[in-house]
Scaffold this active site. Structure first.
Site, PDB file in Angstrom:
ATOM      1  N   HIS A  53      30.873  44.158  46.017  1.00  0.00           N
ATOM      2  CA  HIS A  53      31.739  44.753  44.995  1.00  0.00           C
ATOM      3  C   HIS A  53      33.183  44.515  45.401  1.00  0.00           C
ATOM      4  O   HIS A  53      33.637  45.045  46.417  1.00  0.00           O
ATOM      5  CB  HIS A  53      31.435  46.251  44.898  1.00  0.00           C
ATOM      6  CG  HIS A  53      32.310  47.022  43.959  1.00  0.00           C
ATOM      7  ND1 HIS A  53      31.854  47.492  42.746  1.00  0.00           N
ATOM      8  CD2 HIS A  53      33.595  47.435  44.048  1.00  0.00           C
ATOM      9  CE1 HIS A  53      32.821  48.155  42.143  1.00  0.00           C
ATOM     10  NE2 HIS A  53      33.900  48.125  42.923  1.00  0.00           N
ATOM     11  N   ASP A  88      33.467  52.084  37.183  1.00  0.00           N
ATOM     12  CA  ASP A  88      34.736  51.845  37.888  1.00  0.00           C
ATOM     13  C   ASP A  88      35.878  51.670  36.900  1.00  0.00           C
ATOM     14  O   ASP A  88      37.019  52.062  37.164  1.00  0.00           O
ATOM     15  CB  ASP A  88      34.619  50.609  38.784  1.00  0.00           C
ATOM     16  CG  ASP A  88      35.513  50.693  40.014  1.00  0.00           C
ATOM     17  OD1 ASP A  88      36.537  51.403  39.961  1.00  0.00           O
ATOM     18  OD2 ASP A  88      35.192  50.063  41.037  1.00  0.00           O
ATOM     19  N   HIS A 129      37.439  44.368  44.862  1.00  0.00           N
ATOM     20  CA  HIS A 129      38.644  44.839  44.174  1.00  0.00           C
ATOM     21  C   HIS A 129      39.733  43.795  44.346  1.00  0.00           C
ATOM     22  O   HIS A 129      39.705  42.999  45.292  1.00  0.00           O
ATOM     23  CB  HIS A 129      39.088  46.206  44.704  1.00  0.00           C
ATOM     24  CG  HIS A 129      38.343  47.342  44.083  1.00  0.00           C
ATOM     25  ND1 HIS A 129      38.856  48.126  43.076  1.00  0.00           N
ATOM     26  CD2 HIS A 129      37.095  47.817  44.311  1.00  0.00           C
ATOM     27  CE1 HIS A 129      37.965  49.037  42.712  1.00  0.00           C
ATOM     28  NE2 HIS A 129      36.879  48.865  43.447  1.00  0.00           N
ATOM     29  N   TYR A 188      42.733  53.542  50.157  1.00  0.00           N
ATOM     30  CA  TYR A 188      42.116  53.781  48.855  1.00  0.00           C
ATOM     31  C   TYR A 188      43.161  54.219  47.833  1.00  0.00           C
ATOM     32  O   TYR A 188      44.162  54.861  48.169  1.00  0.00           O
ATOM     33  CB  TYR A 188      41.013  54.832  48.990  1.00  0.00           C
ATOM     34  CG  TYR A 188      40.102  54.920  47.794  1.00  0.00           C
ATOM     35  CD1 TYR A 188      39.371  53.800  47.384  1.00  0.00           C
ATOM     36  CD2 TYR A 188      39.964  56.087  47.071  1.00  0.00           C
ATOM     37  CE1 TYR A 188      38.529  53.856  46.289  1.00  0.00           C
ATOM     38  CE2 TYR A 188      39.123  56.155  45.966  1.00  0.00           C
ATOM     39  CZ  TYR A 188      38.409  55.035  45.588  1.00  0.00           C
ATOM     40  OH  TYR A 188      37.586  55.100  44.492  1.00  0.00           O
ATOM     41  N   HIS A 243      38.319  54.579  35.937  1.00  0.00           N
ATOM     42  CA  HIS A 243      39.552  54.894  36.662  1.00  0.00           C
ATOM     43  C   HIS A 243      40.784  54.443  35.870  1.00  0.00           C
ATOM     44  O   HIS A 243      41.812  55.125  35.837  1.00  0.00           O
ATOM     45  CB  HIS A 243      39.558  54.221  38.032  1.00  0.00           C
ATOM     46  CG  HIS A 243      38.628  54.836  39.030  1.00  0.00           C
ATOM     47  ND1 HIS A 243      38.831  56.089  39.572  1.00  0.00           N
ATOM     48  CD2 HIS A 243      37.498  54.357  39.603  1.00  0.00           C
ATOM     49  CE1 HIS A 243      37.861  56.366  40.431  1.00  0.00           C
ATOM     50  NE2 HIS A 243      37.039  55.341  40.461  1.00  0.00           N
TER      51      HIS A 243
END
Length: 337
Positions: A188, A8, A190, A281, A11
């Site tokens: 998970h 991740d 964010h 997203y 990104h």
């Protein structure tokens, strides 16, 4: 605990970690006794493309760089059915991966049945990931997780891909899965609403047995839960934590930080905040900005409408339609109905 810096976190650096940089980071994480390290393109194996951005090296080169550095730390890869193929699964197995995480949209677990069977046949641990977990009610999330369990998943993760969940959302979903599944449940986070650590704590309190994070919080949007912070917080909260706190701090400060620039450090800016608020997203952000300039519409208004429409990855073409409708004073959500 799973460190996602080499997946991740890709990104944040436009997928440009070099194999040598991956070697250095993986070695430091292994020294810090990290439980699992995940390695892939940011969008999973097979993601290096014009659509998702080309990585600095191939999946095979990255796995060759990382696998020899891991002693007790397990090696994980990510695959999204429809992006990655069985060729990538074969490669991961041949290169020494221990775990393959198979990720689908939160309502599309049924596309992963053959992939679970294939991963299991290759002798890897097969974990499921339900992306954009905020976009389905807890009961639907459970139904999809039960499908993955039926297909042979060893664990199922709820992924807050847009950083849109509140702690109550996390508890409702993780708690239900923990009560009803016979396999492990993971989470998970964010950080688009600034809740990466808080939501991870909520997940653990609700029964999650494993959680994700990244060194310095690298990741899509405003990043993941910052794993060195998470290790310290969990130790203070009395959890039995595998990774060694000082070692993870050193991996972040002494190994990762010299590789980063101001532009690659995740920040909770207005763009990331809007992604979390709207539940959209991060791949929509750049296109939304362009559409806002073209139609003289506030990008925040576009993202809000897109969130109301519950768009998912692959529907970026709707951005222009929404911007045009907002510029004309029409109701984009009504037109979509």
């Amino acid at each position: 605990m799973v460190d996602m810096t080499l997946r991740d976190g890709m990104h944040a650096v436009d997928h440009q970690f070099t194999p040598q940089q991956m070697t250095d980071i993986a070695s430091a994480l292994d020294d810090a006794e990290m439980d699992v390290v995940e390695v892939s393109h940011g969008d999973g194996m097979g993601g290096s493309s014009i659509n998702y951005g080309f990585s600095a090296a191939s999946t095979g080169e990255y796995l060759d760089a990382v696998a020899p550095e891991l002693t007790d730390t397990q090696l994980s890869v990510l695959l999204l059915p429809g992006i990655g193929t069985v060729e990538e699964l074969d490669l991961a197995a041949e290169k020494g991966a221990d775990i393959c995480r198979l990720a689908t949209h939160v309502t599309e677990a049924d596309v992963s049945e053959e992939h679970f069977e294939y991963v299991t046949d290759r002798g890897l641990e097969a974990d499921g990931v339900l992306m954009l977990g905020h976009m389905a009610p807890p009961e639907t999330v459970l139904e999809q997780a039960e499908l993955m369990e039926e297909y042979g998943a060893d664990a199922v993760y709820i992924m807050d891909s847009a950083g849109a969940m509140l702690p109550s959302d996390v508890r409702d979903r993780v708690g239900l899965l923990s009560d009803e599944l016979s396999i492990d449940v993971g989470f998970h986070a964010h950080n688009n609403l600034g809740l990466g650590i808080g939501n991870t704590l909520a997940a653990l309190d609700a029964g999650a047995s494993t959680v994700d994070g990244c060194l310095r919080g690298l990741g899509a949007g405003s990043g993941n839960a910052q794993i060195e912070v998470l290790v310290g917080v969990l130790e203070k909260a009395g959890y039995d934590v595998g990774p060694e706190f000082f070692g993870v701090m050193d991996a972040a400060e002494e190994v990762l930080m010299p590789m980063l620039t101001e532009d690659t450090m995740p920040t909770l800016d207005n763009d990331s905040l809007m992604l979390g608020y709207a539940g959209v997203y991060s791949s929509f952000l750049r296109h939304t900005r362009r559409a806002g300039e073209r139609y003289d519409v506030d990008p925040r208004a576009i993202l809000t409408r897109l969130g109301e429409m519950e768009v998912v990855g692959g529907q970026e073409d709707l951005i222009t339609d929404v911007a045009s409708q907002l510029a004309d004073g029409r109701d984009a959500t009504a037109d979509d109905d």
